[in-house]
Design a protein around this motif. Structure first.
Motif, PDB file in Angstrom:
ATOM      1  N   ALA A 574      24.969  23.924  31.859  1.00  0.00           N
ATOM      2  CA  ALA A 574      24.913  24.911  30.778  1.00  0.00           C
ATOM      3  C   ALA A 574      24.838  26.325  31.345  1.00  0.00           C
ATOM      4  O   ALA A 574      25.494  27.251  30.846  1.00  0.00           O
ATOM      5  N   THR A 575      24.051  26.490  32.400  1.00  0.00           N
ATOM      6  CA  THR A 575      23.959  27.792  33.063  1.00  0.00           C
ATOM      7  C   THR A 575      25.315  28.215  33.605  1.00  0.00           C
ATOM      8  O   THR A 575      25.753  29.360  33.412  1.00  0.00           O
ATOM      9  N   ASP A 576      25.991  27.299  34.274  1.00  0.00           N
ATOM     10  CA  ASP A 576      27.319  27.608  34.828  1.00  0.00           C
ATOM     11  C   ASP A 576      28.300  28.003  33.731  1.00  0.00           C
ATOM     12  O   ASP A 576      29.125  28.918  33.905  1.00  0.00           O
ATOM     13  N   HIS A 577      28.220  27.308  32.577  1.00  0.00           N
ATOM     14  CA  HIS A 577      29.154  27.603  31.494  1.00  0.00           C
ATOM     15  C   HIS A 577      28.863  28.969  30.874  1.00  0.00           C
ATOM     16  O   HIS A 577      29.796  29.691  30.481  1.00  0.00           O
ATOM     17  N   LEU A 578      27.605  29.335  30.781  1.00  0.00           N
ATOM     18  CA  LEU A 578      27.263  30.669  30.284  1.00  0.00           C
ATOM     19  C   LEU A 578      27.844  31.749  31.189  1.00  0.00           C
ATOM     20  O   LEU A 578      28.290  32.800  30.720  1.00  0.00           O
ATOM     21  N   ILE A 579      27.854  31.471  32.469  1.00  0.00           N
ATOM     22  CA  ILE A 579      28.420  32.433  33.423  1.00  0.00           C
ATOM     23  C   ILE A 579      29.940  32.459  33.327  1.00  0.00           C
ATOM     24  O   ILE A 579      30.561  33.528  33.235  1.00  0.00           O
ATOM     25  N   SER A 580      30.557  31.270  33.293  1.00  0.00           N
ATOM     26  CA  SER A 580      32.022  31.215  33.297  1.00  0.00           C
ATOM     27  C   SER A 580      32.634  31.748  32.011  1.00  0.00           C
ATOM     28  O   SER A 580      33.770  32.240  32.016  1.00  0.00           O
ATOM     29  N   THR A 581      31.893  31.675  30.909  1.00  0.00           N
ATOM     30  CA  THR A 581      32.403  32.207  29.637  1.00  0.00           C
ATOM     31  C   THR A 581      32.036  33.672  29.425  1.00  0.00           C
ATOM     32  O   THR A 581      32.364  34.243  28.377  1.00  0.00           O
ATOM     33  N   GLY A 582      31.354  34.259  30.384  1.00  0.00           N
ATOM     34  CA  GLY A 582      31.053  35.684  30.314  1.00  0.00           C
ATOM     35  C   GLY A 582      29.762  36.051  29.627  1.00  0.00           C
ATOM     36  O   GLY A 582      29.433  37.234  29.514  1.00  0.00           O
ATOM     37  N   TRP A 583      29.001  35.064  29.174  1.00  0.00           N
ATOM     38  CA  TRP A 583      27.765  35.380  28.483  1.00  0.00           C
ATOM     39  C   TRP A 583      26.654  35.814  29.441  1.00  0.00           C
ATOM     40  O   TRP A 583      25.693  36.471  29.023  1.00  0.00           O
ATOM     41  N   ALA A 584      26.769  35.458  30.714  1.00  0.00           N
ATOM     42  CA  ALA A 584      25.693  35.762  31.664  1.00  0.00           C
ATOM     43  C   ALA A 584      26.253  36.329  32.956  1.00  0.00           C
ATOM     44  O   ALA A 584      27.268  35.845  33.476  1.00  0.00           O
ATOM     45  N   ASP A 585      25.569  37.334  33.451  1.00  0.00           N
ATOM     46  CA  ASP A 585      25.835  37.871  34.789  1.00  0.00           C
ATOM     47  C   ASP A 585      25.238  36.900  35.797  1.00  0.00           C
ATOM     48  O   ASP A 585      24.029  36.627  35.750  1.00  0.00           O
TER      49      ASP A 585
END
Length: 706
Positions: A574-585
């Motif tokens: 889930a963390t990786d997906h937040l990053i890959s979709t641009g939601w997280a730096d």
């Protein structure tokens, strides 16, 4: 040692050997809670935490003041009718506890406290519109029948365990804990005089249950492992030493709870765990009655029992997993169940099917009224309220096809992600009450008339100076990398909360929250503290990982026992997906979890420390293997159904050892970690995080501190 120097506990090697494996624990001595040396070490840890976070104090104070300003401290509940009274609470600004109040309902000459059949089905719901309560303004005839603040002022610690009223509203039974150890004392108050009876009952687990006449009270007592296992009956006016032992459950893996049936004629007794239950009924109208075993633990059936009377016949609604993991609903009688062997090992005849098992819908349970049955069902993570008529139940009894849950009518709301739960359903009332909230909508209280199913808004929790339109909630699905038996990909639901000015541009700091145990769902709920994060551009994400119940029983079973690691890898995915979709730096991601979610925090810190800059672990269950290996510790035996039994099963032992956070700390650069606990917590003992931070400091190869 200065306050900015991390405390270093001494090492005292202690060996723990199971299944040929010896683990040397250098900090087990910190378990000696009453040791002056241990207490001195814990005080040093507190001083160290204050010192290393001193620069954050202005920010903490600023956020605290924001939360306090937005919170309406003078708060009111919507009055609920019971008998001849409306009951409600007042919360007074500056006080920590609610004040319990009541006001007389309409006189019997105008309307009965019990709705007529016509009111329930054809007419208006009589005088069931609650009075309007205003802060600081007393209603005509208002009584304060329990001022919790006044009671708490007498003690350094105070917590209510539960309250119960008789049908006439003349007697209150309540339990209180004045030491913080969750050993409650039951007391009885005459609401006509406001005076307590001289009798009391000590060392009770939770709250008491009064039968309608108020002549008898039922309560549970816990054993040394904190397991409620004995049910007693107390007769008012007698000494506690004379109380009758009704039932004792010797199976150390069963936790017992009790409650009155909807019509208050029987005590429903459920002894169970996360995998199976044992059910009994006790006739509370007969002081000599004995509990009747309906379904024994040997059946390994996860179920609940709800008595209901239809056309003069006493029936039992059974929510059960015999037909499938997401539960079905059947109707039968107590006589039909007891005619079978309650402790046999063959499938039970549970009577006529009412609602079938569905692969995509989890039947959570029912609430029984004299007008209809209220069904709680979960679909696509969302639990909502649906309605089942008594005519549908009659049809099921006559052998008609079961009514599929997907066709049940029910109240509809205009948000995609919300929580709607029954909070009051008096058996003879013409309406029932639900609480509705979402990630961005404060709690709303609705009354829903049985005959129309239309929700009537009674109250919305006020929030000061907030533009709730400034925030957004959305659902994304993260690939887990796993597939189902049919080859379909397993995706993890992730809720993303953010300010409307924040976009998925890859620059946002993010806080990822997770739990993932005990089939608990992280359902949409409004929280004022989160707003202060969203206002600062932080994305708050909830990873609905396996081990929770958001996607039905299978979602839970794929994150427990020998599949527990799915909980941890889901959180990382889930963390990786937040990053890959641009939601997280990727350079500004923090993680948050508590209790079993604290175990999750410890596991992901070991598995992927490079992905997080900070982790907040609240009362973290990080020395889980040591705890569950000791059946004498509170609740340990009850945990075997969640994690497996490492005492008897070498495979479970090896598997738990492979992810136990305390035993898998390695020499890497860990993020900054705050482990927050309580000295007197009875579920996750303080010693677990106390030991954990010691080994983290030894292994740390980065610059972050704890």
């Amino acid at each position: 040692m200065s306050e900015s120097t991390a405390p270093q506990a001494k090492k005292v090697p202690t060996e723990r050997t199971h299944h040929g494996d010896t683990f040397v624990d250098h900090y087990e001595w910190l378990r000696e809670k009453d040791s002056p040396e241990v207490l001195a070490h814990l005080h040093a840890e507190n001083a160290y935490a204050e010192a290393v976070t001193a620069a954050q104090k202005p920010l903490r104070e600023s956020i605290f003041n924001e939360i306090r300003h937005r919170t309406v401290e003078t708060d009111l509940s919507v009055p609920s009718r019971r008998g001849d009274w409306w009951y409600f609470t007042r919360t007074i600004e500056g006080e920590q506890h609610p004040v319990y109040c009541r006001v007389p309902a309409a006189p019997a000459a105008d309307s009965s406290a019990i709705a007529t059949e016509a009111e329930r089905h054809d007419g208006e719901p009589g005088s069931w519109t609650p009075p309007q309560v205003e802060a600081g303004v007393a209603l005509e005839g208002e009584q304060t029948f329990f001022d919790t603040n006044a009671e708490a002022a007498k003690h350094p610690f105070y917590q209510l365990g539960g309250m119960s009223l008789n049908a006439e509203g003349t007697l209150l039974a309540y339990s209180e804990d004045t030491s913080g150890d969750e050993h409650y004392t039951v007391r009885f108050r005459d609401l006509r005089t406001g005076e307590n009876h001289p009798e009391e009952i000590s060392n009770v687990h939770g709250g008491p249950v009064l039968e309608p006449t108020g002549t008898r009270a039922y309560y549970m007592v816990a054993d040394a492992a904190w397991r409620p296992y004995r049910l007693y009956m107390h007769t008012l006016g007698t000494a506690a030493e004379q109380d009758r032992l009704i039932l004792e459950i010797s199976d150390e893996q069963l936790w017992t709870g009790v409650g009155l049936s909807a019509d208050k004629r029987e005590l429903v007794i459920i002894s169970g765990n996360s995998e199976y239950d044992e059910s009994r009924l006790l006739d509370v109208t007969d002081p000599q009655a004995e509990p009747v075993l309906l379904i024994g633990a040997e059946r390994r059936l996860l179920h609940s029992i709800d008595p209901i009377e239809v056309d003069g016949e006493r029936l039992l609604l059974i929510t059960h997993n015999q037909s499938g993991p997401n539960n079905a609903l059947a109707v039968t009688t107590a006589a039909a169940l007891t005619a079978q062997d309650p402790r046999g090992d063959q499938p039970l005849d549970l009577g006529k099917p009412v609602l079938p098992h569905e692969e995509t819908v989890k039947l959570e349970g029912v609430s029984v009224t004299a007008a209809q049955i209220i069904v709680a069902a979960r679909r696509d993570t969302i639990e909502s309220i649906q309605l089942l008529s008594l005519d549908a139940l009659r049809a099921a009894l006559a052998g008609a096809e079961p009514v599929p849950t997907s066709t049940l009518p029910g109240p509809a709301f205009d948000e995609e992600l919300y929580t709607c739960a029954v909070i009051a359903a008096e058996y003879e009332a013409p309406l029932f009450r639900v609480a509705y909230e979402s990630w961005l909508t404060p709690t709303r209280i609705y009354d829903i008339e049985h005959r129309t199913a239309e929700p009537v808004l009674r109250r919305e929790t006020p929030v000061n100076d907030v533009d709730l339109d400034a925030y957004r909630a959305t659902r994304i699905w993260a690939p887990s990398g796993d597939t189902r038996a049919d080859g379909s990909a397993i995706e993890i639901p992730v809720t993303v909360l953010h300010h409307r000015d924040v976009s998925a541009d890859g620059t946002n700091p993010a806080l990822v929250y997770g739990y993932g145990s005990y089939e608990m769902s992280m359902d949409p709920s409004f929280g004022i503290p989160r707003l202060s994060l969203l206002d600062r551009g932080i994305v708050f994400a909830i990873a609905h990982v396996r081990g929770g119940g958001e996607l039905g029983r299978g979602w839970y079973e794929d994150g427990k026992k020998l599949k527990k690691a799915n909980t941890f890898t889901d959180f990382i995915a889930a963390t990786d997906h937040l990053i890959s979709t641009g939601w997280a730096d990727p350079a500004r991601v923090a993680a948050l979890g508590g209790s079993a979610g604290g175990l999750l925090m410890g596991a992901v810190a070991n598995l992927a420390p490079e992905k997080y800059v900070a982790i907040l672990a609240q009362v973290p269950f990080v020395d889980n293997l040591t705890t569950i290996l000791d059946p004498e510790l509170p609740l340990s035996a009850l945990e075997w159904e969640e994690w497996g039994n490492p005492i008897t099963d070498p495979e479970v032992y090896r598997y738990m050892k492979s992810y136990a956070p305390y035993e898998n700390v390695r020499e890497v650069a860990y993020p900054a970690i705050a482990a927050v606990t309580s000295l007197n917590d009875t579920r996750v003992l303080y010693v677990e995080p106390a030991k954990w931070v010691q080994v983290l400091r030894e292994a740390q190869r980065g610059e972050a501190r704890w």
